[in-house]
Design a protein around this motif. Structure first.
Motif, PDB file in Angstrom:
ATOM      1  N   HIS A 460     -27.419  -6.402 -14.566  1.00  0.00           N
ATOM      2  CA  HIS A 460     -27.883  -5.640 -13.409  1.00  0.00           C
ATOM      3  C   HIS A 460     -27.243  -4.264 -13.355  1.00  0.00           C
ATOM      4  CE1 HIS A 460     -30.242  -8.793 -11.716  1.00  0.00           C
ATOM      5  NE2 HIS A 460     -29.300  -9.625 -12.120  1.00  0.00           N
ATOM      6  N   LEU A 461     -28.053  -3.258 -13.374  1.00  0.00           N
ATOM      7  CA  LEU A 461     -27.571  -1.890 -13.354  1.00  0.00           C
ATOM      8  C   LEU A 461     -28.619  -1.042 -12.661  1.00  0.00           C
ATOM      9  CD1 LEU A 461     -25.271  -0.090 -14.473  1.00  0.00           C
ATOM     10  CD2 LEU A 461     -26.670   0.272 -16.504  1.00  0.00           C
ATOM     11  N   LEU A 462     -28.217  -0.365 -11.597  1.00  0.00           N
ATOM     12  CA  LEU A 462     -29.145   0.535 -10.903  1.00  0.00           C
ATOM     13  C   LEU A 462     -29.044   1.899 -11.545  1.00  0.00           C
ATOM     14  CD1 LEU A 462     -28.281  -0.506  -7.288  1.00  0.00           C
ATOM     15  CD2 LEU A 462     -30.587  -0.475  -8.182  1.00  0.00           C
ATOM     16  N   LEU A 463     -30.051   2.278 -12.268  1.00  0.00           N
ATOM     17  CA  LEU A 463     -29.973   3.537 -12.995  1.00  0.00           C
ATOM     18  C   LEU A 463     -31.332   4.211 -12.949  1.00  0.00           C
ATOM     19  CD1 LEU A 463     -28.066   5.172 -14.972  1.00  0.00           C
ATOM     20  CD2 LEU A 463     -29.284   4.013 -16.813  1.00  0.00           C
ATOM     21  N   ASP A 464     -31.321   5.483 -12.610  1.00  0.00           N
ATOM     22  CA  ASP A 464     -32.564   6.246 -12.628  1.00  0.00           C
ATOM     23  C   ASP A 464     -32.797   6.696 -14.071  1.00  0.00           C
ATOM     24  OD1 ASP A 464     -34.437   8.258 -12.642  1.00  0.00           O
ATOM     25  OD2 ASP A 464     -33.900   8.965 -10.642  1.00  0.00           O
ATOM     26  N   ALA A 497     -19.252   7.665 -18.964  1.00  0.00           N
ATOM     27  CA  ALA A 497     -18.707   8.291 -17.739  1.00  0.00           C
ATOM     28  C   ALA A 497     -19.834   8.628 -16.763  1.00  0.00           C
ATOM     29  CB  ALA A 497     -17.930   9.548 -18.121  1.00  0.00           C
ATOM     30  N   ASP A 498     -20.947   9.112 -17.300  1.00  0.00           N
ATOM     31  CA  ASP A 498     -22.067   9.488 -16.438  1.00  0.00           C
ATOM     32  C   ASP A 498     -22.644   8.269 -15.706  1.00  0.00           C
ATOM     33  OD1 ASP A 498     -24.298  11.498 -15.693  1.00  0.00           O
ATOM     34  OD2 ASP A 498     -25.377   9.763 -16.488  1.00  0.00           O
ATOM     35  N   VAL A 499     -22.849   7.190 -16.453  1.00  0.00           N
ATOM     36  CA  VAL A 499     -23.421   5.984 -15.825  1.00  0.00           C
ATOM     37  C   VAL A 499     -22.441   5.424 -14.798  1.00  0.00           C
ATOM     38  CG1 VAL A 499     -24.224   3.631 -16.238  1.00  0.00           C
ATOM     39  CG2 VAL A 499     -24.848   5.442 -17.832  1.00  0.00           C
ATOM     40  N   HIS A 500     -21.157   5.463 -15.153  1.00  0.00           N
ATOM     41  CA  HIS A 500     -20.130   4.971 -14.234  1.00  0.00           C
ATOM     42  C   HIS A 500     -20.181   5.755 -12.925  1.00  0.00           C
ATOM     43  CE1 HIS A 500     -15.622   3.859 -13.543  1.00  0.00           C
ATOM     44  NE2 HIS A 500     -16.443   3.196 -12.757  1.00  0.00           N
ATOM     45  N   GLU A 501     -20.301   7.075 -13.046  1.00  0.00           N
ATOM     46  CA  GLU A 501     -20.324   7.928 -11.868  1.00  0.00           C
ATOM     47  C   GLU A 501     -21.570   7.657 -11.006  1.00  0.00           C
ATOM     48  OE1 GLU A 501     -19.273  12.112 -12.633  1.00  0.00           O
ATOM     49  OE2 GLU A 501     -20.881  12.533 -11.200  1.00  0.00           O
TER      50      GLU A 501
END
Ligand SMILES: [Zn+2]
Ligand SMILES: [Zn+2]
Length: 519
Positions: A460-464, A497-501
């Motif tokens: 599960h990952l909310l990512l645009d 880092a970007d996905v984490h942010e």
């Protein structure tokens, strides 16, 4: 996808919490409403009320409810389906409160009555929301079905007794259609006549949520000497819940999936999901000749007993072409319109319903702008004020029958990637984000993306996805690298880092870079 917030003196109620599937994007993520902007303003509902169990009304509950943690009120069918979602997400289910259609609840300054209506799923309710500022009828999805197959018809006395209401927030989906929608019983009768004419195997594709249609197909199988098989996880779940709740009492026993292919074709009726061209569905696999249990052969018939959701036409067309290539005959709304029944009110139903309720103001929702406009035109003919058609993100002040748009919030819906086939069994593990890129170097030591970025998410990952691809491109633009190995190392760190942010989750990144020159 539907989510409305009603506020009075600092108290908030949410009505529905739906999602939509973005078929247009490569890995078909779920799109869920943006509530972060609202939470940031302190607009956090103290209760979530569910009108009915369609995915565009409950699909995002498991994603978004944890941000609220409030009690949820829903009828038995919606409760059962939300519970199944919560179990999958490892969420506790004690916030779920069972409502019987007809019940009223009091919550802070709100009194809400759940009023049973008919729709293409049982237990749909309109909500009468009452505060000292006025009485609002939030219709949810409804129709006036004189023969709904499952559940009661709509009781005019109940609605007449509420007249006049100040404002109706009303379903516009079929407001451009003249007359009445077809009843579920009439659609089932046509479906039976259609199946009776078939000589080979019959595959009927319908929405798994349409319990009336599923019940009718059970009867049709028995009347036409066929045995029932089910293909599709959501369908099996719905039939199981339908039996538990008493909606499918006479439903025949199902043929095990592994036996479907061995029975004489004329003795088989299969209900399958995948009417919208979803690539992982049983129907899509049949169209490609790659279904494990079943090969379609000439003489078989595939009946599409569900309308095309706008936007899915291309996928459905591709699916039908594949099925035809396997030799199947296709029956659908173009060559047999009477097998289809809309779940939404056409103009005569709207006029009848508003005749009972005598609303002073209408705000048309749930539909494309053309449907909202048609709904407004009808309201005007009925002498109902309809000052504007709401947009997603509108803040509207209701005072008695007065409705005024006071603000518009720019919302950015979020994408929720999932990979049902490879869902991790252990909870709490970081999701895996797989990314494959073809890149090519220029003479300044920069690399450029060639062709699409292939993204797959396990967990599960909310990512645009679109924003993420933009990030990839801008990182590539900013990063000189003398070798693919260097690029890989630097890009990896930037992307994690970007996905984490963005998501607050640190994924396991599987990064595959392919040099276009060596590809
Ligand atoms: Zn809906
Ligand atoms: Zn619905």
């Amino acid at each position: 996808m539907n989510l409305s917030l009603y506020g009075f003196e600092g108290h908030w109620l949410a009505v529905d919490c739906g999602m939509m599937i973005r078929q247009d994007l490569p890995s078909q993520p779920l799109q869920v409403p943006d509530v972060d902007h609202l939470v940031a303003r302190g607009w956090v509902p103290s209760a979530l009320l569910i009108t009915h169990a369609h995915e565009d009304h409950i699909g995002a509950v498991a994603c978004l409810w944890p941000k609220w943690g409030c009690p949820i009120y829903a009828t038995p069918l919606a409760c059962a389906l939300i519970k199944a979602k919560f179990d999958e997400h490892g969420l506790a289910t004690d916030a779920l409160n069972l409502i019987t259609p007809g019940d009223a609840i009091e919550h802070g300054p709100f009194t809400v009555r759940f009023l049973p209506v008919t729709h293409s799923i049982p237990e749909s309710c309109s909500l009468l929301i009452h505060t000292p500022a006025g009485r609002v009828m939030h219709t949810g999805d409804w129709k006036l079905d004189p023969a709904p197959v499952v559940g009661p018809t709509v009781d005019p006395v109940t609605f007449k007794a509420l007249a006049p209401v100040d404002v109706v927030i009303g379903d516009s989906t079929c407001a451009d259609v003249e007359g009445f929608s077809r009843s579920e019983q009439a659609a089932s009768d046509s479906l039976e006549a259609c199946v009776a004419k078939c000589s080979g195997r019959v595959v009927v594709s319908c929405f798994s949520s349409n319990l009336a249609r599923i019940k009718a197909l059970g009867d049709i199988a028995q009347h036409t000497g066929r045995r029932i098989g089910l293909l599709g996880r959501s369908l099996e779940r719905m039939v199981r819940i339908g039996i538990q709740l008493g909606y499918l009492d006479d439903f025949p026993s199902r043929i095990p999936t592994s036996d479907i292919g061995y029975l004489p074709p004329e003795e088989v009726l299969i209900i399958a999901t995948g009417s919208q061209g979803e690539p992982r569905s049983a129907l899509s696999k049949m169209a490609q000749g790659s279904h494990r249990e079943l090969d379609l052969t000439p003489g078989d018939t595939v009946i599409f007993s569900a309308r095309a959701i706008p936007g899915n036409e291309v996928f459905i067309q591709r699916l039908k072409e594949g099925l035809k290539r396997q030799g199947a005959d296709i029956v659908d709304e173009t060559n047999a319109p009477s097998i289809h029944a809309s779940g939404h009110p056409a103009q005569e139903e709207l006029a009848t319903f508003y005749g009972w309720l005598r609303p002073r103001t209408l705000l048309p929702v749930h539909g494309e702008p053309a449907h909202q406009q048609a709904h407004q035109a009808l309201a005007t003919r009925l002498n109902i004020a309809t000052p504007f058609a709401p947009l997603n993100g509108d803040v509207i002040e209701l005072r008695g029958a007065k409705a005024e748009r006071t603000e518009h919030i720019e919302l950015t819906p979020q994408l929720h990637f999932q990979n049902a086939g490879r869902r991790r069994s252990s909870r709490g593990q970081a999701p895996t984000l797989s990314l494959a890129l073809v890149v090519t170097p220029d003479d300044r030591g920069h690399w450029w993306r060639q062709g699409p970025a292939i993204i797959d998410i396990d967990g599960h990952l909310l990512l645009d996805e679109e924003a993420f691809i933009d990030t990839i491109d801008s990182v590539l633009e900013a990063l000189p690298a003398t070798s693919l190995k260097r690029l890989r190392r630097d890009l990896y760190a930037h992307l994690v880092a970007d996905v984490h942010e963005r998501t607050n989750v640190k994924p396991v990144l599987e990064l595959q870079l392919i040099d276009a020159q060596n590809a």
